[in-house]
Design a protein around this motif. Sequence first.
Motif: not given
Length: 474
Positions: A252-256, A261-265, A281-283, A289-290
């Motif tokens: 749970a911690h590693e996925l958060r 970050a993905i959601g924010g970008y 840079e954002a993509t 991260e994906t």
Amino acid sequence: MCFKFWQKAYFLTLLLFLFALCGSIVVLGGISQSQSYEAECEKLLAQQHTTAQNFLTDAAAVNERRPAALAQLARNYAAQQSNGFLKIEQGENTWVDTLPIPNTDLPIPPEEGKRVHTIRISEGRHILYVLVRLPGPPEDMVMTCAYDVEPFFLQWNRTWRIFILAGVGVFAFLAVALYIVLRGLSRPMERLAKVAGCLAKGEYTARSVGYGRDEVGQLARALNEMACCVQENIRQLEESAQRKQQLVDNVAHELRTPLTAIGGYAEYIQRAELSPKEKYEATNYIISETKRLAAMSERLLQMAALRDEQAELRAVDVSDLIDTVYLTLEPKAHKRGVCLKKSMVTSSTIWGERALLESLFLNLTDNALKACNAGGVVQLGAEHLDDEIRCWVSDTGCGMDETTLKCLGEPFFRPDKARSREQGGAGLGISLCKVIAKAHNARLCFESKPGSGTVVSVFFTTQKLGEEKFAIKN
């Protein structure tokens, strides 16, 4: 009312013993009394026979000289009976009669030359009556002798009381002794039942003490061994549950972090006016991260699959395996400025699943490359040790302390968290390596000191015996 087992055994044993004791007293006492009675009767019958023979001889002599004196002869014989009574009669004439009056009629006199005896009660005393019909002359004489046998019955009454008192004493002694014995034997069983009850309540530290070498002692030892096994199994289950909970927390911690970050970008790209460079840079960060999430999920799936299935063991050439790992990671090592070397070995085999073994050594070698700075050296090799094959990966990196070595293999543990995140690591590589080694019945050992690099050894014990030894060439 519910009786305990030892109480049931106690009462049943006492009941059986009481039946046996009473039966023995009745049978043995009855036989002894019967034998004594027969002996007493034989003695009195012999005395009566002597009296009858003497009277018959004297009566024959008196009858020849003075028949009228027969009555006086009979009275004289009656007077001489110190321990008995006498009645002599001829036909309807009674010459003498000193008999005690019986409570019932006497039997009919037998035929001539025969006798009959019986016991009758007279004034509360037992009297033995003996009737005999004497042969003539004179004709038709009947002699009846009576003997007081009350002392015999009184003696046997006392004897019976002694038997009964002795039986009561023996029974009482057995009752006390049996209680002490059965109670003593039941106490260890009660202690075992108490220990079992404690185990049933979850008190797994309960143990039985003070047991011997008998069946109860064997049961106590077996119960203690079972308690130890249960306690160990509970400990392992608790540790397993703790590890699983820790794994869930770590996942749970590693996925958060990457998901945030993905959601924010993604939201940043959607709402902001970005230049092509900023959008790239954002993509690119989202893609990075994906990929890290995909790698994490893939390793978790590999670990889960290995726990549920056994590795398919086949012959794997060690030199070919090391060559594959070397060729796969040599470009990455060159890019990082790390020198990757391999020790040339002769053709020999270990037994395992090649794809898993490649994953094992790729992970170990990749970790070694990450631990080295530019100019570092990572070396692959193998050697033969008696009936084991040791494959190893060494590096000249920063090394690890003892605390870090103890934590190696725990899911999501990173010796250097900043560097691992920077290089895309999730802390699952060593965990996967340990699972793969266990699936191949191999031992994974780490030797490291801070500033002195690390040596990771894999000892395979599933190799086919009789293979030629490794020859290492640097």
